[in-house]
Design a protein around this motif. Structure first.
Motif, PDB file in Angstrom:
ATOM      1  N   ASN B 270      -4.635 -58.890  18.015  1.00  0.00           N
ATOM      2  CA  ASN B 270      -4.736 -59.541  16.640  1.00  0.00           C
ATOM      3  C   ASN B 270      -4.149 -60.968  16.426  1.00  0.00           C
ATOM      4  O   ASN B 270      -2.873 -61.323  16.870  1.00  0.00           O
ATOM      5  N   CYS B 271      -4.269 -61.423  14.861  1.00  0.00           N
ATOM      6  CA  CYS B 271      -3.566 -62.282  14.704  1.00  0.00           C
ATOM      7  C   CYS B 271      -3.329 -62.575  13.055  1.00  0.00           C
ATOM      8  O   CYS B 271      -4.248 -61.765  12.151  1.00  0.00           O
ATOM      9  N   GLY B 272      -2.536 -63.803  12.847  1.00  0.00           N
ATOM     10  CA  GLY B 272      -2.488 -63.188  11.047  1.00  0.00           C
ATOM     11  C   GLY B 272      -0.831 -64.106  10.819  1.00  0.00           C
ATOM     12  O   GLY B 272      -0.055 -64.657  11.584  1.00  0.00           O
ATOM     13  N   GLU B 304     -11.733 -58.664  13.990  1.00  0.00           N
ATOM     14  CA  GLU B 304     -11.109 -59.728  12.313  1.00  0.00           C
ATOM     15  C   GLU B 304     -12.626 -60.778  12.496  1.00  0.00           C
ATOM     16  O   GLU B 304     -12.304 -62.149  12.987  1.00  0.00           O
ATOM     17  N   GLU B 307     -13.041 -63.851  11.056  1.00  0.00           N
ATOM     18  CA  GLU B 307     -12.482 -65.432  11.927  1.00  0.00           C
ATOM     19  C   GLU B 307     -12.925 -65.809  12.746  1.00  0.00           C
ATOM     20  O   GLU B 307     -12.706 -66.455  13.653  1.00  0.00           O
ATOM     21  N   GLY B 400     -10.400 -59.722   8.599  1.00  0.00           N
ATOM     22  CA  GLY B 400      -8.997 -60.875   9.204  1.00  0.00           C
ATOM     23  C   GLY B 400      -7.884 -60.176   8.272  1.00  0.00           C
ATOM     24  O   GLY B 400      -6.822 -60.510   9.299  1.00  0.00           O
ATOM     25  N   TYR B 401      -7.921 -59.596   6.992  1.00  0.00           N
ATOM     26  CA  TYR B 401      -6.485 -59.139   6.750  1.00  0.00           C
ATOM     27  C   TYR B 401      -5.516 -58.267   7.520  1.00  0.00           C
ATOM     28  O   TYR B 401      -6.470 -57.206   8.329  1.00  0.00           O
ATOM     29  N   ASP B 402      -4.291 -58.830   7.809  1.00  0.00           N
ATOM     30  CA  ASP B 402      -3.550 -58.079   9.190  1.00  0.00           C
ATOM     31  C   ASP B 402      -3.440 -56.847   8.804  1.00  0.00           C
ATOM     32  O   ASP B 402      -3.858 -56.223   9.995  1.00  0.00           O
TER      33      ASP B 402
HETATM   34 CA   LIG Z   1      -5.620 -61.588  10.080  1.00  0.00          CA
END
Ligand SMILES: [Ca+2]
Ligand SMILES: [Ca+2]
Ligand SMILES: [Ca+2]
Ligand SMILES: [Ca+2]
Ligand SMILES: [Ca+2]
Lengths: 506, 506
Positions: B270-272, B304, B307, B400-402
């Protein structure tokens, strides 16, 4: 008419509600005559008080709830077999049923006068989070101010962390983004919040400065802000935030309550976990309390659009202008689109459980919810979380879902919320006190520490609707002056800040 | 090629990324030749490594990110002025780019073997709330088990209250209702939760028994349930719940870690709070770690969807079957409808900020996100919160919202989450540990207590992508064996349980 076995909701109603099972053949002695029960009437169901020809309008709550589908004799059970909606007039009229409230002798309470003219009922420090990413950190800061440490600031009611789930992964300019922003700004500028820390992560879409940009100029709220990224992480932010809060507490501790007129009150009217008694005990009693508040020049706010649906044409008749009535109809139209987008319908028809409990028509069911709003003219209709600026009886468009509805009311500026419940709600609404009104004595006894007021006596005849309404009114004044509610004693309201989430999460 | 001023993401790429501003006229000494900079190249932007005729495909990440719109000479800045998307092949192909992973020598970690065959990385008691109405009460119960009292149960990682905002005021059979139910059941049956209390109010739409009805039969989770209405209110429920939790803790304290193969791992990717470095440092390094995990027979899960959008045709080429690839395309189609219902569009195009940072095309931007998924074949595509049952590299459809994305992954059964961040996220994911990987050394230093791993050395040349990936892989094994992450040290993850809320709130 007073009778232990019957509940008459308004003089001249055509039907009364049986407060016990009435077997056919029983004779009930009314004020002026005898009434013989002609067919079995279950508890909570309706009995005809007079002969009605086929096609006649049937009144309950002083309102038409439907019309007879056959001739009905006095003493007969009135339900789906002889009551329908066919001849009910659904035409929208505006202001045709205005009952002006007489101004009553002024009552007062002890409140916090704020610079913008509003009056708080509590004196809180609020930590408003701009995004979920700062929620845990906000709670960590608030956790530093629980228990005996608060004895140092006896004139402050506490530190409330307003943590929520959104703030990023949305389109800020969308309807959902604007509702969130309105809600955050409503809490940030709430009269019950004297000191404010707006806490963000730093890279979110709805940031700390966006929240602050909407706050009124004439406020005496002491405002601070922090972001976790600028402050150097969670631990550094808890340290910095704790220092900020200490300063706010020191300053808020100087504030004092003053005697203010009851007209300064903004009272939210709400319900949840309703049961068969809601519409005949707690809700109409609260409606009477609402009328007493309006007679003081105060503001009351009904909400929960899906539960009002079906009786909206009765509210428009109480509207002070076509504009106000039309605003309500516009919101109902919006709701049709909103629920149909998800494949649902705006359906407030009595469920099988409602019908078993004695509710026959959508109008009757909706009137049970609208009963919380008493009989005063409808002076304004607000959108969700919109600032409540008018006086008198008003309406805010919210979902029926309890935490989302109460969050909208508090964001709008409600300083006391009265919440009726039959099944037993445990909702709190920090920074606003929530008064819990039980619709029946069983739930009042079973959840004694969670309930504030028992209206069950209305069904047993121990209590009249007007006495019960007066009791609620007096409790509102006491709570507004600082008496803690049951949910405040239990420190509830830490998780019931739930802004209405609308639109796509991306 | 290794060069301090250039970052080559895959051998044979046509472009490299400048790690400092390269003025025209500079000569860079590559392994085999000199490269003269012909036009100024800003830091983070691309430089051509060889002459490319007009219309030639341009490779970065070993993938085509677009094609030249004019002839480009080696040493020229490559950006919007000479790179476009026109000739890129967007045709969907399935399984045409499969790179099978060789099985590596088996590595192990210390995990909790569960009766259903899964392996936990933590040993938690979970309090799953069925509705927001029990959220505050759940937290009050969990609050009884913080600090020194937990020394009595050294083999238990804690008591986590999983409080959320929904559970009523929705249509249980709707898509949104089913997603919520799947999420609650996923947490209730998570391998990191050994003891479970499902806590409700009592009258909510998605009740305690509905949550429990979906739990697997072969589980050794010790399950208890309570409702506030049946127990007699908040205070009585806190007392009863505290007793229940004590019993669960005593029993969970008997459980021990055992040596298990790394193939038992389910790792969320994951990423944010991404920045210009995400796509060239932390994300490809995590991609290498994902490949190392897949070589162990473990499961990794990219997520996500918004993204990834723009590079989905590259993922379908890695799909092991047409069915798997088609599932991804079906989810993308679903997303188009979802966002357009709110008047939005599924738009992952580089923003002005992205372009200033050196990203030219949607493909290049999406590849930066997809880089977290390495190069292994795509074996499965899951819907949000769906149980992750397969092995190898997989995908779960999430926003995508963490917090919402990570909640979906953990609900699906991820037992470790690796999260890359450039701006600085402070996300926790209880009951799963979240490893935070910084994309640059500045944020790693500034938020030292919140970050676990620094990949910034990739840009300065101090660290190779593969060494960085290996470091992440080793950290995953250590964390899976019990080493606390930064966010666990800080007790984060108390508010980041955010099920995807979909559909109308009524
Ligand atoms: Ca994210
Ligand atoms: Ca105090
Ligand atoms: Ca409600
Ligand atoms: Ca421990
Ligand atoms: Ca939450």
């Amino acid at each position: 008419m007073t009778h232990l076995d019957l509940l008459l909701l308004r003089a001249n109603d055509d039907v009364a509600v049986a407060t016990r099972e009435l077997p056919a053949g029983d004779t009930l002695r009314l004020d002026d005559r005898d009434l013989t029960v002609l067919t079995d009437v279950p508890r909570g169901h309706k009995i005809a008080l007079r002969d009605l020809p086929a096609g006649a309008p049937v009144h309950k709550y002083g309102q038409v709830i439907g019309s007879t589908t056959t001739a009905v004799r006095a003493g007969e059970h009135v339900h789906a077999h002889n009551l329908g909606m066919a001849a009910v007039d659904h035409a929208y009229e505006f202001g045709t049923a205005l009952i002006p409230m007489e101004k009553a002798e002024t009552r007062t309470f002890q409140g916090y006068r704020r610079a913008d003219g509003r009056v708080g009922t509590r004196n809180f420090v609020g930590i408003v989070t701009s995004v979920n990413c700062s929620a845990s950190t906000a709670r960590m800061i608030a956790d530093q101010f629980r228990g005996p440490i608060m004895d140092a600031w006896p004139n402050v009611d506490g530190v409330v962390a307003l943590a929520h789930d959104s703030g990023c992964g949305l389109v800020p300019a969308s309807e959902g983004g604007q509702i969130l922003l309105r809600t955050l700004r409503g809490y940030a500028s709430h009269p019950n919040i004297g000191g404010l820390l707006v806490l963000g992560l730093g890279c979110e879409m709805i940031g700390v400065d966006t929240v602050l940009a909407g706050l009124p100029d004439d406020s005496d709220t002491i405002v601070e802000k922090l972001t976790i990224q600028d402050t150097g992480g969670v631990r550094a932010t808890v340290r910095a935030g704790t220092e900020v809060i200490r300063t706010l507490l020191d300053r808020l501790n100087e504030r004092r309550r003053a005697t203010v007129p009851a007209s300064s009150l903004v009272v939210g009217l709400n319900c949840g976990g309703s049961d068969g008694y809601s519409g005949i005990t707690a809700n109409p009693a609260l409606g009477h309390a609402s009328d007493l508040l309006v007679a003081q020049g105060a503001t009351t706010v009904l909400a929960e659009t899906p539960e009002v649906f079906g009786a909206e044409h009765l509210l428009t008749r109480r509207a002070v202008s076509k504009e106000v009535g039309q605003r309500l109809l516009d919101r109902i139209a919006w709701w049709h689109t909103y629920v149909s987008a998800g494949g649902g319908t705006l359906d407030n028809n009595p469920s099988p459980g409602n019908k078993a409990g004695g509710l026959t028509t959508i109008l009757e069911k909706s009137l049970g919810a609208v009963a919380k709003g008493g009989s005063a003219p409808l002076t304004a209709v607000y959108e969700y979380a919109e600032p409540i600026t008018g006086t008198g009886f008003t309406f805010m468009d919210t979902p029926g879902y309890d935490p989302v509805s109460v969050t909208g009311l508090v964001a709008g500026g409600a300083t006391v919320v009265v919440f009726t419940t039959g099944r037993g709600s445990v909702l709190g609404g920090k920074p606003a006190p929530v008064l819990k009104v039980a619709t029946n004595s069983e739930i009042y006894q079973r959840m004694r520490e969670d309930m504030d007021i028992d209206t069950g006596g209305i069904v047993t005849g121990a209590l009249s609707l007007t006495d019960s309404g007066q009791e609620i009114f007096e409790a509102i004044l006491a709570v507004a002056s600082g008496r803690p509610t049951a949910s405040e004693d239990l420190d509830l309201g830490r998780d019931e800040f739930v802004p209405w989430q609308l639109g796509a999460v991306t």
